[in-house]
Write an enzyme that holds these catalytic residues in place. Structure first.
Site, PDB file in Angstrom:
ATOM      1  N   ARG A 159       0.811  -1.255  -0.062  1.00  0.00           N
ATOM      2  CA  ARG A 159      -0.015  -0.030   0.246  1.00  0.00           C
ATOM      3  C   ARG A 159       0.919   1.221  -0.055  1.00  0.00           C
ATOM      4  O   ARG A 159       0.404   2.461   0.438  1.00  0.00           O
ATOM      5  CB  ARG A 159      -1.010   0.069   1.186  1.00  0.00           C
ATOM      6  CG  ARG A 159      -2.173  -1.126   0.910  1.00  0.00           C
ATOM      7  CD  ARG A 159      -3.171  -1.099   1.943  1.00  0.00           C
ATOM      8  NE  ARG A 159      -4.106  -1.907   1.984  1.00  0.00           N
ATOM      9  CZ  ARG A 159      -4.241  -2.998   2.625  1.00  0.00           C
ATOM     10  NH1 ARG A 159      -3.227  -3.363   3.424  1.00  0.00           N
ATOM     11  NH2 ARG A 159      -5.165  -4.180   2.216  1.00  0.00           N
ATOM     12  N   LYS A 181       3.723  11.189 -11.521  1.00  0.00           N
ATOM     13  CA  LYS A 181       2.862  10.059 -12.312  1.00  0.00           C
ATOM     14  C   LYS A 181       3.550   8.779 -12.843  1.00  0.00           C
ATOM     15  O   LYS A 181       4.825   8.914 -13.097  1.00  0.00           O
ATOM     16  CB  LYS A 181       2.733  11.008 -13.744  1.00  0.00           C
ATOM     17  CG  LYS A 181       1.668  12.191 -13.497  1.00  0.00           C
ATOM     18  CD  LYS A 181       1.347  12.647 -15.056  1.00  0.00           C
ATOM     19  CE  LYS A 181       0.353  13.705 -14.978  1.00  0.00           C
ATOM     20  NZ  LYS A 181      -0.088  14.053 -16.373  1.00  0.00           N
ATOM     21  N   GLU A 195      10.757  17.163 -25.175  1.00  0.00           N
ATOM     22  CA  GLU A 195      10.071  17.562 -23.935  1.00  0.00           C
ATOM     23  C   GLU A 195      10.610  18.973 -23.333  1.00  0.00           C
ATOM     24  O   GLU A 195      10.052  19.740 -22.839  1.00  0.00           O
ATOM     25  CB  GLU A 195      10.192  16.671 -22.952  1.00  0.00           C
ATOM     26  CG  GLU A 195       9.174  15.206 -23.181  1.00  0.00           C
ATOM     27  CD  GLU A 195       7.849  15.533 -22.970  1.00  0.00           C
ATOM     28  OE1 GLU A 195       7.430  16.198 -22.443  1.00  0.00           O
ATOM     29  OE2 GLU A 195       7.206  14.500 -23.251  1.00  0.00           O
ATOM     30  N   LYS A 198       8.829  22.509 -14.654  1.00  0.00           N
ATOM     31  CA  LYS A 198       7.834  21.584 -14.210  1.00  0.00           C
ATOM     32  C   LYS A 198       7.594  21.392 -12.967  1.00  0.00           C
ATOM     33  O   LYS A 198       6.362  21.209 -12.369  1.00  0.00           O
ATOM     34  CB  LYS A 198       8.221  20.100 -14.664  1.00  0.00           C
ATOM     35  CG  LYS A 198       7.286  19.011 -14.152  1.00  0.00           C
ATOM     36  CD  LYS A 198       7.449  17.736 -14.976  1.00  0.00           C
ATOM     37  CE  LYS A 198       6.268  16.898 -14.834  1.00  0.00           C
ATOM     38  NZ  LYS A 198       6.431  15.620 -15.632  1.00  0.00           N
ATOM     39  N   GLU A 243      -3.319  17.409 -11.202  1.00  0.00           N
ATOM     40  CA  GLU A 243      -3.823  17.794 -12.548  1.00  0.00           C
ATOM     41  C   GLU A 243      -5.234  18.021 -12.411  1.00  0.00           C
ATOM     42  O   GLU A 243      -5.935  17.674 -13.404  1.00  0.00           O
ATOM     43  CB  GLU A 243      -3.513  16.552 -13.404  1.00  0.00           C
ATOM     44  CG  GLU A 243      -3.210  17.083 -15.111  1.00  0.00           C
ATOM     45  CD  GLU A 243      -2.934  15.830 -16.085  1.00  0.00           C
ATOM     46  OE1 GLU A 243      -3.680  15.615 -16.908  1.00  0.00           O
ATOM     47  OE2 GLU A 243      -1.795  15.610 -15.980  1.00  0.00           O
ATOM     48  N   ARG A 272      -1.754  21.928 -14.289  1.00  0.00           N
ATOM     49  CA  ARG A 272      -0.824  20.904 -14.602  1.00  0.00           C
ATOM     50  C   ARG A 272      -1.056  20.269 -16.114  1.00  0.00           C
ATOM     51  O   ARG A 272      -0.140  19.738 -16.660  1.00  0.00           O
ATOM     52  CB  ARG A 272      -0.578  19.874 -13.630  1.00  0.00           C
ATOM     53  CG  ARG A 272       0.367  18.899 -14.026  1.00  0.00           C
ATOM     54  CD  ARG A 272       0.475  17.757 -12.773  1.00  0.00           C
ATOM     55  NE  ARG A 272       1.487  16.786 -13.001  1.00  0.00           N
ATOM     56  CZ  ARG A 272       2.177  15.796 -12.459  1.00  0.00           C
ATOM     57  NH1 ARG A 272       2.110  15.781 -11.159  1.00  0.00           N
ATOM     58  NH2 ARG A 272       3.039  15.278 -12.759  1.00  0.00           N
ATOM     59  N   ASN A 313       0.629  18.464 -20.807  1.00  0.00           N
ATOM     60  CA  ASN A 313       0.230  17.492 -21.782  1.00  0.00           C
ATOM     61  C   ASN A 313       0.295  18.048 -23.205  1.00  0.00           C
ATOM     62  O   ASN A 313      -0.487  17.665 -24.268  1.00  0.00           O
ATOM     63  CB  ASN A 313      -1.224  16.995 -21.536  1.00  0.00           C
ATOM     64  CG  ASN A 313      -0.939  16.085 -20.155  1.00  0.00           C
ATOM     65  OD1 ASN A 313      -0.188  15.145 -20.174  1.00  0.00           O
ATOM     66  ND2 ASN A 313      -1.991  16.381 -19.362  1.00  0.00           N
ATOM     67  N   HIS A 343       0.345  15.842 -26.325  1.00  0.00           N
ATOM     68  CA  HIS A 343       0.145  14.396 -25.795  1.00  0.00           C
ATOM     69  C   HIS A 343      -0.938  14.033 -26.273  1.00  0.00           C
ATOM     70  O   HIS A 343      -1.146  12.736 -26.580  1.00  0.00           O
ATOM     71  CB  HIS A 343       0.473  14.407 -24.295  1.00  0.00           C
ATOM     72  CG  HIS A 343       1.802  14.557 -23.864  1.00  0.00           C
ATOM     73  ND1 HIS A 343       2.657  15.704 -24.095  1.00  0.00           N
ATOM     74  CD2 HIS A 343       2.836  13.882 -23.189  1.00  0.00           C
ATOM     75  CE1 HIS A 343       3.766  15.462 -23.397  1.00  0.00           C
ATOM     76  NE2 HIS A 343       3.926  14.356 -23.145  1.00  0.00           N
ATOM     77  N   HIS A 396      -0.017  10.490 -27.992  1.00  0.00           N
ATOM     78  CA  HIS A 396      -0.344   9.192 -27.401  1.00  0.00           C
ATOM     79  C   HIS A 396      -1.258   8.402 -28.339  1.00  0.00           C
ATOM     80  O   HIS A 396      -1.060   7.210 -28.338  1.00  0.00           O
ATOM     81  CB  HIS A 396      -1.025   9.511 -26.089  1.00  0.00           C
ATOM     82  CG  HIS A 396      -0.278   9.802 -24.691  1.00  0.00           C
ATOM     83  ND1 HIS A 396      -0.822  10.158 -23.766  1.00  0.00           N
ATOM     84  CD2 HIS A 396       1.129   9.978 -24.700  1.00  0.00           C
ATOM     85  CE1 HIS A 396       0.206  10.525 -22.716  1.00  0.00           C
ATOM     86  NE2 HIS A 396       1.420  10.297 -23.400  1.00  0.00           N
ATOM     87  N   HIS A 432       8.399   7.984 -27.504  1.00  0.00           N
ATOM     88  CA  HIS A 432       7.439   8.811 -27.097  1.00  0.00           C
ATOM     89  C   HIS A 432       7.481  10.280 -27.331  1.00  0.00           C
ATOM     90  O   HIS A 432       6.861  11.218 -27.848  1.00  0.00           O
ATOM     91  CB  HIS A 432       7.586   8.693 -25.585  1.00  0.00           C
ATOM     92  CG  HIS A 432       6.535   9.667 -24.644  1.00  0.00           C
ATOM     93  ND1 HIS A 432       5.065   9.741 -24.823  1.00  0.00           N
ATOM     94  CD2 HIS A 432       7.193  10.808 -24.107  1.00  0.00           C
ATOM     95  CE1 HIS A 432       4.680  10.792 -24.059  1.00  0.00           C
ATOM     96  NE2 HIS A 432       5.798  11.515 -23.490  1.00  0.00           N
TER      97      HIS A 432
END
Length: 380
Positions: free
Chosen positions: A130, A152, A194, A235, A245, A249, A253, A256, A260, A274
């Protein structure tokens, strides 16, 4: 813009998240300090290093040596390189290996690798017992400026990129710029997408600096460290304002949503890294912004021109095997974009441009306009 760093400097960027704040340590050969930093941060902790086969050949032994010098016990878990490891099966392999290594809640997982390893190891740490803390040691440019910072973590679903995961912040990031010397030119270029993104979305002065100094950043030294530190500061500031997000935030993206979908269409393979998908996605986002009258065609062309100048793909036709099913089909791409994490109640949200250096979150974008735009680009 601040003056570029001296190549010998070590820069520390703090991610300000109250009691979960952590440092990003940037500089050449800072990997040697990993053991002493972990010993100070978590006295008595044991560690397990998750890495891939390629990174292991170059950097696993130096990492283990740094830990051993500080008296820190460690285990090693080696996965295959590439997006193929960011799967249910890859998560099971890493999780079971961590359990077998008897990593407990007061121990640490170390992610030694690029974005794939960081996402996979971070997600495994998030769900192990956990929640176990972890350290990011990013070994790709993309990971150093983007995926290692912000918490993330996750894996891919066959239906889309990063659809399973958790927010789980690292307790330390060690960004050793020397490890980038072992990257292939293509891998470094992909990571540079990036870096450029931070200028495009929020810092026109930085983008202008990159236009003038990108060749020096590619060579290494002070310019490279300056680009990495500037990206990490950008960032870190956004993550501190909006960790999960719920607001701006999402600006990170940029490129993206398109990117993606292109990665999914190419099967998350080395046909499209990527960062390459992000590069094409940024150009598409800029051109779509121009089609909506948000920016001029000249500003969109400026983004495309810079990315092309450094050798990145900028249009759909640049993708290997472009004519294969899923890439030359606007409807198929729209279906993939419908799985984007920013979709709300079936409504598309895009990160678009109001200027080079100023991005905006645009909600409820008309799917027909997007489809027509993609169709025009497929015919270009």
């Amino acid at each position: 813009m601040t003056a570029p760093l001296k190549a010998s400097d070590t820069t520390v960027v703090n991610v300000a998240l109250d009691d979960r704040a952590y440092d990003i340590v940037i500089g050449r050969d800072v990997l040697t300090s990993l053991g002493t930093r972990i010993a100070a941060l978590r006295p008595g902790a044991r560690t397990a290093i998750v890495t891939d086969k390629t990174v292991a050949r170059h950097w696993l032994e130096p990492t283990e040596a740094s830990l051993a010098t500080a008296g820190i016990a460690t285990a090693r878990i080696i996965v295959d390189e590439g997006e193929g490891s960011k799967t249910y099966a890859g998560l099971e392999k890493v999780s079971e290996a961590l359990i077998a290594a008897r990593i407990e809640r007061n121990d640490l997982v170390i992610a030694l690798g690029g974005g794939v390893v960081g996402d996979l190891a971070g997600f495994a740490a998030a769900i192990l017992r956990r929640g176990v803390d972890f350290v990011q040691v990013p070994t790709s440019l993309l990971a150093q400026v983007d995926s290692s910072v912000g918490g993330k973590t996750g894996i891919n679903s066959p239906q889309g990129k990063n659809l399973l995961g958790a927010f789980h912040q690292p307790v330390l990031v060690i960004a050793d710029t020397a490890v980038l010397d072992t990257l292939s030119p293509r891998q470094f270029r992909a990571g540079y997408a990036e870096v450029a993104k931070y200028g495009v979305l929020g810092d026109e002065a930085f983008f202008a600096w990159l236009e003038s100094n990108h060749s020096e950043a590619f060579k290494g030294g002070a310019a490279r460290e300056h680009a990495i530190a500037t990206s990490c500061r950008a960032k870190a500031a956004i993550v501190a304002r909006d960790e999960r997000e719920n607001g701006d935030r999402a600006l990170l993206n940029l490129g993206h949503t398109f990117g993606h979908a292109l990665e999914a269409a190419t099967g998350f393979s080395d046909r499209l890294f990527h960062g390459e998908g992000v590069a094409i996605g940024m150009v598409l986002a800029a051109e779509f912004s121009a089609s909506l009258g948000m920016i001029s065609q000249g500003e969109a062309a400026r983004v495309a021109r810079h990315l092309a100048e450094v050798g990145l793909p900028t249009k759909l036709q640049d993708i290997a095997g472009f004519a294969q099913e899923g890439l030359a089909d606007a409807d198929a791409l729209m279906t993939l974009m419908a799985q984007d994490k920013k979709v709300r109640r079936g409504k598309l949200t895009f990160i678009l441009l109001e200027a080079v250096g100023r991005a905006a979150i645009v909600k409820d974008v008309d799917p027909k306009r997007v489809r027509d735009f993609l169709q025009s680009k497929l015919k270009a």
